[in-house]
Design a protein around this motif. Structure first.
Motif, mmCIF file in Angstrom:
data_model
loop_
_atom_site.group_PDB
_atom_site.id
_atom_site.type_symbol
_atom_site.label_atom_id
_atom_site.label_comp_id
_atom_site.label_asym_id
_atom_site.label_seq_id
_atom_site.Cartn_x
_atom_site.Cartn_y
_atom_site.Cartn_z
ATOM 1 N N ASP A 41 3.467 -7.265 15.047
ATOM 2 C CA ASP A 41 3.558 -5.953 14.416
ATOM 3 C C ASP A 41 3.500 -6.109 12.896
ATOM 4 O O ASP A 41 4.255 -6.889 12.306
ATOM 5 C CB ASP A 41 4.851 -5.241 14.811
ATOM 6 C CG ASP A 41 4.764 -4.601 16.185
ATOM 7 O OD1 ASP A 41 3.638 -4.498 16.718
ATOM 8 O OD2 ASP A 41 5.815 -4.220 16.731
ATOM 9 N N LEU A 42 2.607 -5.355 12.287
ATOM 10 C CA LEU A 42 2.392 -5.401 10.842
ATOM 11 C C LEU A 42 2.722 -4.034 10.260
ATOM 12 O O LEU A 42 2.277 -3.004 10.784
ATOM 13 C CB LEU A 42 0.942 -5.768 10.543
ATOM 14 C CG LEU A 42 0.509 -5.809 9.076
ATOM 15 C CD1 LEU A 42 1.133 -7.014 8.362
ATOM 16 C CD2 LEU A 42 -1.019 -5.880 8.971
ATOM 17 N N PHE A 43 3.494 -4.028 9.170
ATOM 18 C CA PHE A 43 3.863 -2.784 8.503
ATOM 19 C C PHE A 43 3.561 -2.880 7.016
ATOM 20 O O PHE A 43 3.641 -3.960 6.418
ATOM 21 C CB PHE A 43 5.361 -2.485 8.668
ATOM 22 C CG PHE A 43 5.751 -2.028 10.041
ATOM 23 C CD1 PHE A 43 5.917 -0.682 10.327
ATOM 24 C CD2 PHE A 43 5.958 -2.949 11.059
ATOM 25 C CE1 PHE A 43 6.280 -0.265 11.601
ATOM 26 C CE2 PHE A 43 6.314 -2.542 12.330
ATOM 27 C CZ PHE A 43 6.481 -1.196 12.604
ATOM 28 N N ILE A 44 3.242 -1.738 6.421
ATOM 29 C CA ILE A 44 3.110 -1.650 4.977
ATOM 30 C C ILE A 44 3.998 -0.523 4.475
ATOM 31 O O ILE A 44 4.176 0.495 5.156
ATOM 32 C CB ILE A 44 1.652 -1.403 4.539
ATOM 33 C CG1 ILE A 44 1.055 -0.201 5.281
ATOM 34 C CG2 ILE A 44 0.800 -2.653 4.739
ATOM 35 C CD1 ILE A 44 -0.322 0.189 4.799
ATOM 36 N N PHE A 45 4.572 -0.717 3.307
ATOM 37 C CA PHE A 45 5.425 0.290 2.682
ATOM 38 C C PHE A 45 4.967 0.501 1.246
ATOM 39 O O PHE A 45 4.741 -0.463 0.512
ATOM 40 C CB PHE A 45 6.896 -0.147 2.688
ATOM 41 C CG PHE A 45 7.383 -0.597 4.034
ATOM 42 C CD1 PHE A 45 7.503 0.296 5.081
ATOM 43 C CD2 PHE A 45 7.714 -1.926 4.257
ATOM 44 C CE1 PHE A 45 7.951 -0.118 6.327
ATOM 45 C CE2 PHE A 45 8.163 -2.352 5.497
ATOM 46 C CZ PHE A 45 8.283 -1.447 6.533
ATOM 47 N N ARG A 46 4.862 1.754 0.862
ATOM 48 C CA ARG A 46 4.544 2.070 -0.526
ATOM 49 C C ARG A 46 5.838 2.192 -1.312
ATOM 50 O O ARG A 46 6.933 2.224 -0.722
ATOM 51 C CB ARG A 46 3.750 3.381 -0.587
ATOM 52 C CG ARG A 46 4.547 4.557 -0.105
ATOM 53 C CD ARG A 46 3.675 5.670 0.418
ATOM 54 N NE ARG A 46 3.099 6.475 -0.630
ATOM 55 C CZ ARG A 46 2.248 7.477 -0.395
ATOM 56 N NH1 ARG A 46 1.888 7.757 0.847
ATOM 57 N NH2 ARG A 46 1.768 8.188 -1.369
ATOM 58 N N PRO A 47 5.783 2.278 -2.642
ATOM 59 C CA PRO A 47 7.017 2.462 -3.413
ATOM 60 C C PRO A 47 7.779 3.709 -2.956
ATOM 61 O O PRO A 47 7.177 4.739 -2.623
ATOM 62 C CB PRO A 47 6.501 2.626 -4.845
ATOM 63 C CG PRO A 47 5.189 1.914 -4.868
ATOM 64 C CD PRO A 47 4.602 2.137 -3.505
ATOM 65 N N ASP A 48 9.090 3.605 -2.914
ATOM 66 C CA ASP A 48 9.983 4.714 -2.584
ATOM 67 C C ASP A 48 9.905 5.154 -1.123
ATOM 68 O O ASP A 48 10.399 6.229 -0.773
ATOM 69 C CB ASP A 48 9.723 5.926 -3.489
ATOM 70 C CG ASP A 48 9.986 5.619 -4.958
ATOM 71 O OD1 ASP A 48 10.819 4.728 -5.223
ATOM 72 O OD2 ASP A 48 9.358 6.250 -5.821
ATOM 73 N N GLU A 49 9.340 4.337 -0.237
ATOM 74 C CA GLU A 49 9.284 4.662 1.181
ATOM 75 C C GLU A 49 10.482 4.005 1.867
ATOM 76 O O GLU A 49 10.590 2.777 1.921
ATOM 77 C CB GLU A 49 7.969 4.161 1.778
ATOM 78 C CG GLU A 49 7.583 4.825 3.061
ATOM 79 C CD GLU A 49 6.095 4.632 3.377
ATOM 80 O OE1 GLU A 49 5.525 5.524 4.017
ATOM 81 O OE2 GLU A 49 5.520 3.596 2.985
ATOM 82 N N LEU A 50 11.378 4.809 2.393
ATOM 83 C CA LEU A 50 12.617 4.301 2.973
ATOM 84 C C LEU A 50 12.354 3.574 4.292
ATOM 85 O O LEU A 50 11.600 4.042 5.139
ATOM 86 C CB LEU A 50 13.584 5.457 3.219
ATOM 87 C CG LEU A 50 14.179 6.102 1.959
ATOM 88 C CD1 LEU A 50 14.851 7.412 2.311
ATOM 89 C CD2 LEU A 50 15.177 5.159 1.291
ATOM 90 N N HIS A 51 12.990 2.421 4.444
ATOM 91 C CA HIS A 51 12.819 1.646 5.669
ATOM 92 C C HIS A 51 14.020 0.740 5.884
ATOM 93 O O HIS A 51 14.804 0.489 4.975
ATOM 94 C CB HIS A 51 11.529 0.821 5.637
ATOM 95 C CG HIS A 51 11.432 -0.121 4.474
ATOM 96 N ND1 HIS A 51 11.102 0.291 3.194
ATOM 97 C CD2 HIS A 51 11.632 -1.460 4.386
ATOM 98 C CE1 HIS A 51 11.093 -0.749 2.378
ATOM 99 N NE2 HIS A 51 11.423 -1.818 3.074
ATOM 100 N N ARG A 52 14.114 0.227 7.121
ATOM 101 C CA ARG A 52 15.239 -0.625 7.499
ATOM 102 C C ARG A 52 14.872 -1.440 8.725
ATOM 103 O O ARG A 52 14.327 -0.917 9.698
ATOM 104 C CB ARG A 52 16.462 0.240 7.837
ATOM 105 C CG ARG A 52 17.657 -0.541 8.360
ATOM 106 C CD ARG A 52 18.648 0.364 9.058
ATOM 107 N NE ARG A 52 19.912 -0.305 9.283
ATOM 108 C CZ ARG A 52 20.844 0.102 10.132
ATOM 109 N NH1 ARG A 52 20.649 1.209 10.847
ATOM 110 N NH2 ARG A 52 21.963 -0.576 10.278
#
Length: 285
Positions: free
Chosen positions: A63-74
């Motif tokens: 599983d591959l994920f990308i997050f941009r600035p200010d994108e909440l994740h955990r």
């Protein structure tokens, strides 16, 4: 290539780019958070659920994920288990410097709505191709042999091109395992962010006891309702300031309404006062 016995690695090029490979036996105590830059997250093993904004995904290898600035994740490990993942943190300006007029390497991060389109699943061949580049990149970062300095840039560029192509070519739909109650809380907060939000309002809207709502929200996100609201308001304020909105208007339009509280909270969350942040973004009050 056996990734199950990989040692912990922490490798970086500079403040604009950090490669982190971790294989830990204890689950990390993470809560909802966000970064000032972009992040690539590749999951390899562990009994883990990844939360992104109002979405939740039980993870499987590849599983591959990308997050941009200010994108909440955990990332939340469900039990004591070997948890292995690669993460890459990159500043947006660094990505733009690597890009060309023909190839924009920031596309996969920003050409999508926030909290949507974060995930792609790699088949085993795609995974091995990406892992090969990650290991080669890790070997080159601290290398002092002839060409290592150039290889760092070329390998990273190839990796980013491949990831962007994966997000362009693969259109995937995924089941969302976020409890409906938590999705409802987040939707209510999003639509009332500039107003005063009381626990009783949430209770009336969602037909659940306020204490129950608070407890379930903390279980899912790792933070309190108040912390989540503050995060969202600060993120909105950053967007407004970047767009050139005045400091006082940004305070009101992001739901703070009291400037001293806005200044104090923004400084604590971002690391600098709102005026300094706006100046650094190239905007003036």
């Amino acid at each position: 290539m056996n990734t199950n016995t990989s040692p912990h690695q922490y490798l970086s090029i500079n403040d604009s780019f950090i490669l982190d490979h971790q294989c830990t036996l204890l689950p990390p105590l993470t809560c909802y958070h966000y970064h000032n830059g972009c992040e690539i997250y590749l999951f390899l093993q562990g009994n883990t659920t990844l939360y992104v904004e109002s979405n939740a995904f039980p993870l499987v290898r590849g599983d591959l994920f990308i997050f941009r600035p200010d994108e909440l994740h955990r990332a939340f490990c469900l039990e004591d288990d070997t948890y292995e993942r690669f993460t890459i943190h990159l500043q947006e300006t660094f990505l733009k410097d690597l890009s060309s007029q023909q190839t924009n390497l920031t596309s996969c991060f920003f050409d999508r709505p926030i909290g949507m389109g974060n995930k792609r699943h790699l088949n085993e061949q795609e995974l091995q191709d990406i892992l090969l580049l990650l290991y080669k990149l890790g070997d080159s970062i601290h290398g002092t042999s002839y060409g290592d300095d150039l290889l760092k840039s070329t390998i990273l560029t190839e990796l980013l091109v491949r990831i962007n192509l994966l997000y362009q070519q693969k259109k995937e739909s995924h089941s969302n395992y976020m409890p409906s109650l938590i999705k409802g809380v987040m939707a209510y907060i999003e639509s009332h962010l500039t107003e005063e939000i009381l626990l009783q309002d949430l209770s009336n809207h969602l037909y659940h006891n306020g204490t129950y709502i608070s407890r379930k929200f903390k279980e899912a996100t790792g933070i309190t309702l108040r912390q989540y609201i503050v995060y969202k308001r600060v993120i909105l304020a950053k967007q407004l300031l970047t767009e050139g909105v005045s400091l006082t208007d940004a305070c009101d339009l992001s739901g703070f309404h009291d400037y001293s509280n806005f200044n104090r909270t923004f400084t604590k969350q971002v690391g600098c006062p709102p005026g300094q942040f706006q100046k650094a973004a190239g905007k003036n009050d």
